[in-house]
Design a protein around this motif. Structure first.
Motif, short mmCIF file in Angstrom:
data_model
loop_
_atom_site.label_atom_id
_atom_site.label_comp_id
_atom_site.label_asym_id
_atom_site.label_seq_id
_atom_site.Cartn_x
_atom_site.Cartn_y
_atom_site.Cartn_z
N VAL A 53 0.85 -1.20 0.00
CA VAL A 53 0.00 0.00 0.00
C VAL A 53 0.89 1.24 0.00
O VAL A 53 1.72 1.40 0.88
CB VAL A 53 -0.93 0.02 1.22
CG1 VAL A 53 -1.71 1.35 1.28
CG2 VAL A 53 -1.90 -1.15 1.15
N PRO A 54 0.74 2.12 -0.99
CA PRO A 54 1.59 3.31 -1.05
C PRO A 54 1.12 4.41 -0.10
O PRO A 54 0.05 4.32 0.52
CB PRO A 54 1.43 3.77 -2.51
CG PRO A 54 0.05 3.33 -2.87
CD PRO A 54 -0.17 2.03 -2.13
N VAL A 55 1.93 5.42 0.02
CA VAL A 55 1.57 6.61 0.80
C VAL A 55 1.68 7.82 -0.10
O VAL A 55 2.42 7.83 -1.09
CB VAL A 55 2.49 6.80 2.03
CG1 VAL A 55 2.26 5.72 3.06
CG2 VAL A 55 3.96 6.85 1.61
N LEU A 56 0.91 8.85 0.23
CA LEU A 56 1.08 10.16 -0.38
C LEU A 56 2.02 10.95 0.52
O LEU A 56 1.80 11.03 1.73
CB LEU A 56 -0.26 10.87 -0.52
CG LEU A 56 -1.24 10.27 -1.51
CD1 LEU A 56 -2.57 11.00 -1.45
CD2 LEU A 56 -0.68 10.31 -2.92
N SER A 57 3.05 11.50 -0.06
CA SER A 57 4.02 12.29 0.69
C SER A 57 3.84 13.76 0.36
O SER A 57 3.96 14.17 -0.80
CB SER A 57 5.45 11.86 0.33
OG SER A 57 6.40 12.78 0.83
N VAL A 58 3.50 14.55 1.38
CA VAL A 58 3.43 16.00 1.22
C VAL A 58 4.70 16.57 1.86
O VAL A 58 4.84 16.57 3.08
CB VAL A 58 2.18 16.59 1.90
CG1 VAL A 58 2.09 18.09 1.63
CG2 VAL A 58 0.92 15.88 1.42
N LEU A 59 5.64 16.98 1.02
CA LEU A 59 6.89 17.53 1.53
C LEU A 59 6.70 19.02 1.78
O LEU A 59 6.58 19.81 0.85
CB LEU A 59 8.02 17.30 0.52
CG LEU A 59 9.45 17.46 1.09
CD1 LEU A 59 9.74 16.36 2.10
CD2 LEU A 59 10.47 17.42 -0.03
N VAL A 66 5.11 14.73 5.37
CA VAL A 66 3.81 14.30 5.91
C VAL A 66 3.32 13.13 5.08
O VAL A 66 3.05 13.27 3.88
CB VAL A 66 2.79 15.46 5.87
CG1 VAL A 66 1.46 15.01 6.47
CG2 VAL A 66 3.34 16.68 6.59
N LEU A 67 3.21 11.97 5.70
CA LEU A 67 2.80 10.76 4.99
C LEU A 67 1.34 10.44 5.29
O LEU A 67 0.92 10.39 6.45
CB LEU A 67 3.66 9.57 5.40
CG LEU A 67 5.15 9.66 5.07
CD1 LEU A 67 5.84 8.34 5.39
CD2 LEU A 67 5.39 10.05 3.63
N LEU A 68 0.57 10.22 4.23
CA LEU A 68 -0.86 9.92 4.33
C LEU A 68 -1.12 8.58 3.67
O LEU A 68 -0.71 8.37 2.51
CB LEU A 68 -1.68 11.00 3.62
CG LEU A 68 -1.36 12.45 3.99
CD1 LEU A 68 -2.00 13.40 3.00
CD2 LEU A 68 -1.82 12.75 5.40
N PRO A 69 -1.76 7.65 4.34
CA PRO A 69 -2.08 6.37 3.71
C PRO A 69 -2.93 6.58 2.46
O PRO A 69 -3.98 7.20 2.51
CB PRO A 69 -2.87 5.62 4.79
CG PRO A 69 -2.44 6.26 6.08
CD PRO A 69 -2.23 7.71 5.74
N ALA A 70 -2.44 6.09 1.32
CA ALA A 70 -3.13 6.34 0.06
C ALA A 70 -4.48 5.65 -0.02
O ALA A 70 -5.34 6.04 -0.80
CB ALA A 70 -2.25 5.90 -1.11
N ASP A 71 -4.69 4.62 0.81
CA ASP A 71 -5.97 3.91 0.78
C ASP A 71 -7.01 4.56 1.68
O ASP A 71 -8.14 4.10 1.76
CB ASP A 71 -5.79 2.44 1.17
CG ASP A 71 -5.25 2.27 2.59
OD1 ASP A 71 -4.74 3.26 3.15
OD2 ASP A 71 -5.35 1.16 3.13
N ARG A 72 -6.64 5.67 2.37
CA ARG A 72 -7.58 6.31 3.30
C ARG A 72 -7.84 7.77 2.97
O ARG A 72 -8.78 8.35 3.43
CB ARG A 72 -7.06 6.22 4.73
CG ARG A 72 -6.80 4.81 5.21
CD ARG A 72 -6.13 4.79 6.57
NE ARG A 72 -5.35 3.58 6.75
CZ ARG A 72 -4.46 3.42 7.71
NH1 ARG A 72 -4.22 4.39 8.57
NH2 ARG A 72 -3.78 2.29 7.80
#
Length: 242
Positions: free
Chosen positions: A204-210, A226-232
């Protein structure tokens, strides 16, 4: 190893047009360049240009007016809410926030952070890592990096939760002034420890907001990944705080 995925061409073009709206190049009420002009200026295909314009219209930056073309509306009223991750990274009161401080220490600077801090590879930086939780579920992992010289003698080096936020603390203790924030969004696979903290299944990937916070000269004072679970959660653009 973390793998970063570059945003699609139409998203990158939309980001460029958005920045030109924010800096006044494309003023509210004026027409943006035609599709043909954008194709020629950016060397992108017409479908890419059309998708970028549709994205900006959907988010409220542009609007179509019959017989007049595509008009700049300006910064949408809701854009400030989308900027919240950058401002929260600077203002989060760890002693009161929902979640927990999971790590504090000096580490070798990650490659994606070294470039924006202007540091050589393997240089040491201070990292503070905070896991944001909602109803006991991890929803965000924030790893903040600071130049070692900037935080020397401050409470940022302490393993205790920080009160008042990093921005307020550094401005008070080091007499620096935060001027603006930029956010860069990418997708990647998480490191093993990141996946464990976010309770992510394999693959499961993450979205990274740098989040890059700078002073008026453009010198980066703090970089937060800032890492956000891509499935959520869903996030598809970058934003700038002025």
């Amino acid at each position: 190893m973390a793998y970063e995925v570059e945003a699609p061409k139409y998203v990158r073009l939309a980001q460029t047009i958005q920045r030109r709206i924010e800096d006044g190049t494309y003023a509210p009420g004026t027409r943006v360049p035609s599709e043909n002009q954008l194709v020629q200026s950016f060397g992108m295909s017409r479908p890419t240009v059309v998708r970028a314009l549709e994205l900006l219209k959907r988010d409220g930056w542009l609007e179509s007016r019959q017989g007049y073309g595509t008009i700049v509306r300006g910064r949408p009223a809701g854009a400030e809410q989308k900027d919240r991750r950058g401002s929260e990274a600077l203002a989060r009161d760890e002693s009161r926030a929902s979640g927990r401080l999971v790590d504090v220490g000096h580490v070798s600077v990650p490659a994606r952070v070294a470039s924006v801090l202007g540091l050589p590879k393997r240089a040491k930086v201070l990292m503070r890592r905070f896991l944001v939780e909602e109803d006991g579920e991890p929803v965000e992992l924030v790893s903040s990096y600071f130049p070692a010289g900037l935080v020397e003698g401050t409470e940022l080096e302490s393993a205790a939760p920080l009160s008042g936020g990093t921005r307020a603390h550094l401005e008070a203790r080091k007499k620096v002034r935060f001027d603006h924030v930029t956010e860069r969004v990418s997708a990647r696979l998480p490191e093993r420890d990141e996946a464990e903290l976010l309770e992510l299944p394999d693959g499961v990937p993450v979205l990274s907001v740098l989040v890059v916070a700078c002073d008026a000269s453009g010198q980066a004072l703090q970089v937060s990944d800032v890492l956000l679970p891509a499935d959520r959660q869903e996030l598809e653009d970058t934003y700038r705080l002025n």
